[in-house]
Design an enzyme around this catalytic site. Structure first.
Site, PDB file in Angstrom:
ATOM      1  N   PHE B 122      -1.275   0.772  27.420  1.00 49.97           N
ATOM      2  CA  PHE B 122      -2.623   0.462  27.607  1.00 49.97           C
ATOM      3  C   PHE B 122      -3.753   1.691  27.697  1.00 49.97           C
ATOM      4  CE2 PHE B 122      -5.756  -0.849  31.075  1.00 49.97           C
ATOM      5  CZ  PHE B 122      -6.453  -1.753  30.353  1.00 49.97           C
ATOM      6  N   THR B 125      -8.613   4.781  29.752  1.00 53.02           N
ATOM      7  CA  THR B 125      -8.898   6.041  30.313  1.00 53.02           C
ATOM      8  C   THR B 125      -9.589   7.007  29.065  1.00 53.02           C
ATOM      9  OG1 THR B 125      -7.609   5.742  32.238  1.00 53.02           O
ATOM     10  CG2 THR B 125      -8.631   8.131  31.744  1.00 53.02           C
ATOM     11  N   ASN B 128     -14.514  11.056  30.003  1.00 58.62           N
ATOM     12  CA  ASN B 128     -15.591  10.924  31.146  1.00 58.62           C
ATOM     13  C   ASN B 128     -15.491   9.617  31.804  1.00 58.62           C
ATOM     14  OD1 ASN B 128     -17.006  13.395  30.797  1.00 58.62           O
ATOM     15  ND2 ASN B 128     -17.420  12.756  28.691  1.00 58.62           N
ATOM     16  N   ALA B 129     -14.517   8.752  31.438  1.00 58.62           N
ATOM     17  CA  ALA B 129     -14.298   7.378  31.989  1.00 58.62           C
ATOM     18  C   ALA B 129     -13.071   7.069  32.672  1.00 58.62           C
ATOM     19  CB  ALA B 129     -14.556   6.414  30.783  1.00 58.62           C
ATOM     20  N   GLY B 130     -13.085   7.245  33.796  1.00 56.36           N
ATOM     21  CA  GLY B 130     -11.979   7.258  34.824  1.00 56.36           C
ATOM     22  C   GLY B 130     -12.262   6.165  35.644  1.00 56.36           C
ATOM     23  N   ILE B 156      -2.966   8.566  28.685  1.00 51.07           N
ATOM     24  CA  ILE B 156      -2.403   7.509  28.318  1.00 51.07           C
ATOM     25  C   ILE B 156      -0.671   7.390  28.519  1.00 51.07           C
ATOM     26  CG2 ILE B 156      -2.176   5.619  26.741  1.00 51.07           C
ATOM     27  CD1 ILE B 156      -4.848   6.295  27.790  1.00 51.07           C
ATOM     28  N   ARG B 242      -1.747  -4.389  39.518  1.00 53.61           N
ATOM     29  CA  ARG B 242      -1.670  -3.681  40.700  1.00 53.61           C
ATOM     30  C   ARG B 242      -0.539  -3.835  41.685  1.00 53.61           C
ATOM     31  NH1 ARG B 242      -7.698  -4.058  40.592  1.00 53.61           N
ATOM     32  NH2 ARG B 242      -8.228  -2.288  39.553  1.00 53.61           N
ATOM     33  N   ARG B 267      23.422  15.907  59.555  1.00 59.83           N
ATOM     34  CA  ARG B 267      22.874  17.236  60.037  1.00 59.83           C
ATOM     35  C   ARG B 267      23.029  17.199  61.389  1.00 59.83           C
ATOM     36  NH1 ARG B 267      21.592  22.183  58.725  1.00 59.83           N
ATOM     37  NH2 ARG B 267      19.661  23.122  59.543  1.00 59.83           N
ATOM     38  N   GLU B 363      -4.029   3.622  37.803  1.00 63.64           N
ATOM     39  CA  GLU B 363      -4.545   2.225  37.778  1.00 63.64           C
ATOM     40  C   GLU B 363      -5.579   1.808  39.017  1.00 63.64           C
ATOM     41  OE1 GLU B 363      -0.245   0.247  35.795  1.00 63.64           O
ATOM     42  OE2 GLU B 363      -1.910  -1.041  36.841  1.00 63.64           O
TER      43      GLU B 363
END
Lengths: 259, 382
Positions: B122, B125, B128-130, B156, B242, B267, B363
């Protein structure tokens, strides 16, 4: 190409315990699995089928619950399964087992290749594969680590040896037993599992395969198990160090004490 | 806890579990160390039909829903989030085609995705575009029977490894987000190449790479959906994906809890296994409580999404935030329970803690998720 794979249901080695009193395998509560070497034989058969076309038939001799390994094999890519099951088969040694399997194979009809695991992890004899080939009078090779080339007339393979490998060509039909190095068995697929759930498992009885009652089960088994025991753990181990020459000298000194 | 799975769901869980135990866990440390893409494992996953879960039956898939994918991802993430991410990225990459693609596009791409013969990715991103995805600058201009794409996509997942890419580009730059469209770009298309490969803190077995589109020419029929509807499809894609990220948090946290409890049992300090101390028990108990709450929320959200509701954004975002924040906390606590050993690479929990961090970021950061939830609340109460 018709490939037959012989599989065996065995107790999961991770859970194996011996009954301390009787010295026999404690099977209660122990999971049953497909003999690990047989998983590799099945994977090789499915891989050859994917490349050459044809069908893979899985056969097993065992009690009714052994049907589970046949379904597992179908989930992993086999086309159909045959359960060879009859109370008369109980107590079979490798001689009687190979007789029984040979009769079942003859009942199935023509085949091009039979694949077996090198040995089963419960009996550890490694005799049934070669025994079956003898009964069917086909060439065989054991401990195969790689399939090099397959054609409709022959198969070229590598046989694992202590110091390398042999390259062999077997005319078909033939039988081979495989070691774990030959491949990485796949995980059963979702579609395979769905198919396995619905698959019809054919069942062969002693009568179905025309077996002579004197040749099967306990009656047909020249091997008698007299006693099963866990060998005592030996504590007197020694590890030598230094150069090879020095280690050999130390070993010779040690051995002299036993002369 | 028993979640009363159907027979098919249990089959999916068992299959993914076998892949995890047999194929992933034995090699995960090496893949992490060497930054190595798990190509062979993805092929095993393909052979096991796990790529077919999310593809409709008429295109060679099993027609499973969000719940089914979530169950598979949870098990795979128990082994390695890097591997599970690489698998999930193929679903993410093809969702736009499933949501908005033409019948011809579905017939062309979905059977290969289902069989695992090809993987998808996909491409949204950019540098400058997150969080502000509307800031993308990649453009697509029609030239006769072709589209010409120009721009650079960043970070990517599966870049350089997949063969099919869903690329978001502006077809009408003056309209901003309403001028975006989605295109299918295939490996080997003229003008399409791969750039910088990232060296990451966690999920190191996954590939994260730049995609470079330089006068990249593709046939006209690669436009997915109507021109200008790209962002609607992007939002729907992320709503569907998501819960998958959330389930990675569940699987990862389960793995961390397993390691922490087993370690605490063996332990010995002050003459006793450390699990006998309340200070340690309470850490483990809190880990287990948070994990189970997260799992229940993810499963509930997945079932909600499978019911095809009008709006799924809030449920989708809520489970993503909760499960991934939880995974960060639980993996950090697992390192604490293992103490100095937990900080060392001989034990798997330090990798789990590194892998957890990305779940709160990719995401949609967990801050952006909270924005989504807040906006939905505002609408609900208007």
């Amino acid at each position: 190409m018709h490939i037959i794979v012989c599989v065996k249901q065995v107790p999961d080695a991770k859970d194996v315990r011996l009954d301390p009193v009787t010295n026999t395998l404690a099977r209660e509560g122990v999971d049953s699995i497909m003999n690990p070497y047989d998983r590799h034989a099945l994977e090789e058969a499915v891989a050859i089928k994917e490349q050459q076309g044809g069908t893979v038939t899985v056969i097993t001799m065992g009690p009714p619950q052994a049907e589970a390994v046949l379904r597992e094999a179908i989930a992993c890519g086999a086309d159909d399964g045959v359960l060879i099951s009859d109370r008369a088969f109980a107590g079979a040694d490798t001689w009687a087992t190979s007789y029984t399997l040979a009769n079942a194979v003859k009942t199935l009809g023509a085949f091009d290749l039979i694949l077996c695991g090198k040995q089963a992890i419960d009996g550890d004899t490694a005799q049934v594969g070669p025994g079956l080939a003898y009964r069917l009078q086909v060439p065989f090779a054991t401990c195969i680590q790689k399939t090099r080339k397959v054609s409709s007339a022959s198969i070229e393979v590598e046989r694992m040896m202590d110091d390398g490998f042999d390259v062999l060509r077997l005319p078909l039909p033939a039988l081979m037993t495989v070691v774990k190095d030959i491949n990485e068995p796949r995980v059963a697929s979702l579609k395979g599992k769905m198919k396995a759930k619905k698959a019809e498992i054919r069942k062969f009885s002693a009568a179905d395969i025309g077996a002579d009652p004197q040749c099967i089960g306990l009656a047909g088994s020249p091997t008698q198990v007299v006693r099963v025991f866990s060998p005592e753990a030996r504590g007197d181990r020694k590890i030598f160090s230094g150069s090879v020459e020095e280690q050999v000298d130390q070993l010779v000194e040690c051995l002299k004490a036993y002369l | 806890m028993d979640y009363f799975f159907t027979e098919q769901q249990q089959m999916i869980i068992d299959t993914a579990r076998e892949i995890t135990n047999e194929k992933i866990i034995p090699v995960r440390a090496e893949l992490d160390e060497k930054n190595q893409f798990p190509r062979a494992i993805l092929q095993d996953i393909a052979k096991a039909d796990l790529f077919s879960i999310f593809v409709p039956e008429q295109y060679g898939g099993l027609g499973g829903g969000c719940y089914d994918i979530v169950l598979a991802l949870e098990e795979l993430a128990r082994g390695c989030v890097g591997v599970a991410t690489s698998y999930a990225a193929s679903a993410l990459g093809i969702f736009p085609v499933m949501i908005a693609g033409s019948e011809e596009q579905k017939l062309k791409y979905l059977p290969d995705i289902a069989s695992g013969a090809r993987w998808a990715a996909f491409g949204l991103t950019e540098s400058n575009a997150g969080s502000d995805a509307s800031g993308i600058r990649t453009t697509a201009v029609q030239d006769g029977e072709e589209w010409v794409l120009n721009g650079t996509k960043q970070w990517i997942t599966n870049g350089g490894e997949s063969q099919i890419y869903s690329i978001v580009a502006l077809t009408d730059p003056s309209k901003g987000a309403r001028g975006a469209s989605i295109f299918i770009v295939e490996e080997g298309d003229p003008g399409f190449s791969y750039g910088k490969k990232e060296d990451k803190m966690g999920i190191r077995s996954s590939s994260t790479r730049e995609l470079i589109l330089k006068d990249c020419r593709i046939p006209k029929d690669r436009l997915v959906g109507k021109r200008g509807t790209g962002f609607i499809t992007v939002m729907k894609t992320l709503d569907m994906s998501r819960p998958g990220i959330a389930s990675l948090g569940i699987g990862l946290a389960q793995a961390a809890l397993d390691e922490a409890v087993l370690y605490a049992k063996q332990r010995v300090q002050f003459g006793k296994p450390i699990i006998s101390f309340q200070a340690v028990q309470h850490i483990l108990a809190d880990m287990a409580i948070q994990l189970e709450a997260g799992r229940a929320l993810v499963y509930a959200a997945a079932r909600h999404i499978d019911s095809n509701p009008k709006n799924m954004s809030k449920a989708s975002s809520m489970c993503k935030v909760f499960a991934t924040d939880m995974a960060m906390k639980v993996t950090t606590d697992a390192v604490q329970v293992l103490g100095g050993y937990g900080y060392m690479k001989e034990y798997p929990v330090e990798k789990m803690m590194r892998d957890a961090k990305i779940l709160q970021i990719y995401e949609g950061t967990n801050q952006i998720q909270r924005n989504v939830i807040g906006q939905e609340l505002n609408k609900e109460y208007s």
